[in-house]
Scaffold this active site. Structure first.
Site, PDB file in Angstrom:
ATOM      1  N   GLU A 147     -32.961 -12.393 -13.516  1.00 16.00           N
ATOM      2  CA  GLU A 147     -33.075 -12.262 -12.052  1.00 16.00           C
ATOM      3  C   GLU A 147     -31.803 -12.791 -11.399  1.00 16.00           C
ATOM      4  O   GLU A 147     -31.060 -13.579 -12.004  1.00 16.00           O
ATOM      5  CB  GLU A 147     -34.331 -13.070 -11.635  1.00 16.00           C
ATOM      6  CG  GLU A 147     -34.560 -13.332 -10.188  1.00 16.00           C
ATOM      7  CD  GLU A 147     -34.918 -12.082  -9.381  1.00 16.00           C
ATOM      8  OE1 GLU A 147     -34.124 -11.129  -9.409  1.00 16.00           O
ATOM      9  OE2 GLU A 147     -35.968 -12.096  -8.702  1.00 16.00           O
ATOM     10  N   ASP A 148     -31.551 -12.376 -10.156  1.00 17.18           N
ATOM     11  CA  ASP A 148     -30.357 -12.868  -9.452  1.00 17.18           C
ATOM     12  C   ASP A 148     -30.585 -14.234  -8.823  1.00 17.18           C
ATOM     13  O   ASP A 148     -29.793 -15.147  -8.997  1.00 17.18           O
ATOM     14  CB  ASP A 148     -29.883 -11.847  -8.399  1.00 17.18           C
ATOM     15  CG  ASP A 148     -30.980 -11.441  -7.405  1.00 17.18           C
ATOM     16  OD1 ASP A 148     -32.147 -11.832  -7.595  1.00 17.18           O
ATOM     17  OD2 ASP A 148     -30.657 -10.710  -6.445  1.00 17.18           O
ATOM     18  N   ASP A 175     -35.783 -18.246  -4.890  1.00 12.94           N
ATOM     19  CA  ASP A 175     -35.801 -19.094  -3.690  1.00 12.94           C
ATOM     20  C   ASP A 175     -37.119 -19.873  -3.692  1.00 12.94           C
ATOM     21  O   ASP A 175     -37.235 -20.916  -4.342  1.00 12.94           O
ATOM     22  CB  ASP A 175     -35.618 -18.190  -2.470  1.00 12.94           C
ATOM     23  CG  ASP A 175     -35.581 -18.952  -1.154  1.00 12.94           C
ATOM     24  OD1 ASP A 175     -35.632 -20.196  -1.186  1.00 12.94           O
ATOM     25  OD2 ASP A 175     -35.511 -18.330  -0.086  1.00 12.94           O
ATOM     26  N   THR A 225     -41.619 -14.549  -5.701  1.00 11.86           N
ATOM     27  CA  THR A 225     -41.337 -13.256  -6.350  1.00 11.86           C
ATOM     28  C   THR A 225     -41.531 -13.378  -7.855  1.00 11.86           C
ATOM     29  O   THR A 225     -42.181 -12.543  -8.484  1.00 11.86           O
ATOM     30  CB  THR A 225     -39.881 -12.817  -6.044  1.00 11.86           C
ATOM     31  OG1 THR A 225     -39.705 -12.814  -4.642  1.00 11.86           O
ATOM     32  CG2 THR A 225     -39.572 -11.453  -6.608  1.00 11.86           C
ATOM     33  N   PHE A 275     -28.025 -17.888   3.137  1.00 15.15           N
ATOM     34  CA  PHE A 275     -28.102 -16.552   2.567  1.00 15.15           C
ATOM     35  C   PHE A 275     -26.795 -16.202   1.881  1.00 15.15           C
ATOM     36  O   PHE A 275     -25.732 -16.268   2.484  1.00 15.15           O
ATOM     37  CB  PHE A 275     -28.434 -15.527   3.645  1.00 15.15           C
ATOM     38  CG  PHE A 275     -28.964 -14.256   3.085  1.00 15.15           C
ATOM     39  CD1 PHE A 275     -30.286 -14.163   2.670  1.00 15.15           C
ATOM     40  CD2 PHE A 275     -28.144 -13.153   2.942  1.00 15.15           C
ATOM     41  CE1 PHE A 275     -30.775 -12.998   2.117  1.00 15.15           C
ATOM     42  CE2 PHE A 275     -28.623 -11.979   2.399  1.00 15.15           C
ATOM     43  CZ  PHE A 275     -29.941 -11.899   1.987  1.00 15.15           C
ATOM     44  N   VAL A 276     -26.865 -15.858   0.607  1.00 13.16           N
ATOM     45  CA  VAL A 276     -25.647 -15.554  -0.154  1.00 13.16           C
ATOM     46  C   VAL A 276     -25.610 -14.068  -0.546  1.00 13.16           C
ATOM     47  O   VAL A 276     -26.653 -13.434  -0.722  1.00 13.16           O
ATOM     48  CB  VAL A 276     -25.513 -16.439  -1.422  1.00 13.16           C
ATOM     49  CG1 VAL A 276     -25.409 -17.907  -1.060  1.00 13.16           C
ATOM     50  CG2 VAL A 276     -26.674 -16.220  -2.384  1.00 13.16           C
ATOM     51  N   ARG A 331     -23.225  -5.574  -2.352  1.00 14.62           N
ATOM     52  CA  ARG A 331     -23.447  -5.595  -3.808  1.00 14.62           C
ATOM     53  C   ARG A 331     -22.118  -5.352  -4.528  1.00 14.62           C
ATOM     54  O   ARG A 331     -21.917  -5.797  -5.643  1.00 14.62           O
ATOM     55  CB  ARG A 331     -24.447  -4.504  -4.223  1.00 14.62           C
ATOM     56  CG  ARG A 331     -25.868  -4.748  -3.727  1.00 14.62           C
ATOM     57  CD  ARG A 331     -26.855  -3.891  -4.508  1.00 14.62           C
ATOM     58  NE  ARG A 331     -28.137  -3.741  -3.836  1.00 14.62           N
ATOM     59  CZ  ARG A 331     -29.144  -4.611  -3.925  1.00 14.62           C
ATOM     60  NH1 ARG A 331     -29.011  -5.706  -4.622  1.00 14.62           N
ATOM     61  NH2 ARG A 331     -30.279  -4.392  -3.295  1.00 14.62           N
TER      62      ARG A 331
HETATM   63  P1  5GP Z   1     -38.428 -15.878  -3.513  1.00 13.80           P
HETATM   64  O1  5GP Z   1     -39.659 -15.042  -3.720  1.00 13.80           O
HETATM   65  O2  5GP Z   1     -38.101 -16.728  -4.700  1.00 13.80           O
HETATM   66  O3  5GP Z   1     -38.526 -16.690  -2.240  1.00 13.80           O
HETATM   67  O4  5GP Z   1     -37.233 -14.881  -3.233  1.00 13.80           O
HETATM   68  C1  5GP Z   1     -36.555 -14.275  -4.279  1.00 13.80           C
HETATM   69  C2  5GP Z   1     -35.985 -12.933  -3.869  1.00 13.80           C
HETATM   70  O5  5GP Z   1     -35.502 -12.990  -2.535  1.00 13.80           O
HETATM   71  C3  5GP Z   1     -34.776 -12.594  -4.713  1.00 13.80           C
HETATM   72  O6  5GP Z   1     -35.158 -11.768  -5.780  1.00 13.80           O
HETATM   73  C4  5GP Z   1     -33.859 -11.884  -3.748  1.00 13.80           C
HETATM   74  O7  5GP Z   1     -34.163 -10.513  -3.724  1.00 13.80           O
HETATM   75  C5  5GP Z   1     -34.224 -12.434  -2.399  1.00 13.80           C
HETATM   76  N1  5GP Z   1     -33.320 -13.523  -1.936  1.00 13.80           N
HETATM   77  C6  5GP Z   1     -33.632 -14.820  -1.719  1.00 13.80           C
HETATM   78  N2  5GP Z   1     -32.582 -15.498  -1.247  1.00 13.80           N
HETATM   79  C7  5GP Z   1     -31.558 -14.623  -1.186  1.00 13.80           C
HETATM   80  C8  5GP Z   1     -30.170 -14.753  -0.794  1.00 13.80           C
HETATM   81  O8  5GP Z   1     -29.652 -15.790  -0.404  1.00 13.80           O
HETATM   82  N3  5GP Z   1     -29.423 -13.616  -0.888  1.00 13.80           N
HETATM   83  C9  5GP Z   1     -29.927 -12.419  -1.302  1.00 13.80           C
HETATM   84  N4  5GP Z   1     -29.106 -11.394  -1.339  1.00 13.80           N
HETATM   85  N5  5GP Z   1     -31.223 -12.272  -1.680  1.00 13.80           N
HETATM   86  C10 5GP Z   1     -32.035 -13.366  -1.618  1.00 13.80           C
END
Ligand code: 5GP
Length: 224
Positions: free
Chosen positions: A136-137, A140, A144, A192-193, A205
């Site tokens: 995964e990238d 947060d 997810t 936000f990155v 991207r």
């Molecule tokens: P989570 O469910 O852990 O809160 O969010 C994870 C998903 O949110 C990641 O798979 C990504 O798609 C998106 N996401 C969360 N923070 C960022 C960020 O800083 N930049 C980007 N581009 N996507 C983010």
């Protein structure tokens, strides 16, 4: 003597980073970024180390590497490339890899919609009884990944480990109350990155370095 592993490299809350002029940035994004916080070369070096850690831990049998699209594709590519390099330069029998892809969506602009949609995947029956490495990238809140892990469990894999290039720092994570992957490249502040296939509404991207977007960029590329 082997060196102690670093769980994740911490990027400070208000990182000094690197000025945009210090590295090459595509002209179409130059006006819309604040700074570079992780240059591409550092991402690649850290990925090499994560690949070594993964091989050390689970490298003695076959795995299914599951790429979480779209944001994870660059990290997935580089991580698997390192694992293959380690494999072909080793005298030991290093992991054989099958690949699979899944697509999830939860964000609009900088905000999580609070809902995680699985909007495309291969037939996940391929993970049944196998060792799985999810790639995964960024994690947060962890929602997810928890949702995805719940889905994967239905297919009864033998073992699932997660590698995420980034985690985002939160009080919950610091106190051990947020899901944290087994392998993490960098722990970044709550900002936000973009870059290295992480997007803002599908833009950025195609930017190599991991950067902070500026206000002009948020406005220019906002979702309508
Ligand atoms: P989570 O469910 O852990 O809160 O969010 C994870 C998903 O949110 C990641 O798979 C990504 O798609 C998106 N996401 C969360 N923070 C960022 C960020 O800083 N930049 C980007 N581009 N996507 C983010």
């Amino acid at each position: 003597m082997s060196q102690k592993r670093v769980a994740a490299i911490k990027i400070e809350d208000d990182p000094e980073g690197y000025p945009l002029g210090a590295f090459c940035i595509p002209a179409h994004y130059a006006d819309y970024l604040e700074k570079i916080i992780i240059p591409l070369g550092v991402v690649k070096d850290r990925t090499e180390k994560l690949a070594r850690d993964i091989v050390e831990d689970i490298g003695d049998g076959p795995i299914v590497a599951l790429c979480v699209l779209k944001g994870g594709h660059q990290f997935f590519h580089d991580l698997l490339e390192w694992i293959q390099i380690i494999g072909r330069t080793s005298t030991k029998n290093i992991m054989q890899i099958r690949v699979d892809f899944i697509r999830l969506k939860s964000y609009v602009n900088e905000e999580s919609t609070g809902e995680v949609q699985i909007i495309g995947n291969d037939d996940l029956n391929g993970i049944r009884g196998r060792n799985v490495l999810v790639v995964e990238d960024i994690v947060d809140t962890g929602k997810t990944m928890e949702k995805l892990l719940g889905e994967l469990k239905k297919y009864e894999p033998k073992m699932v480990k997660v590698a995420s290039l980034l985690t985002k720092r939160s009080k919950a994570r610091i106190h051990g109350q947020a899901y944290t992957p087994e392998y993490v490249g960098f722990d970044v502040p709550k900002k936000f990155v973009v870059g290295y296939s992480l997007d803002y509404n599908e833009y950025f991207r195609d930017l190599g370095h991991i950067c902070l977007i500026n206000e002009k960029g948020k406005e220019k590329f906002k979702s309508d």
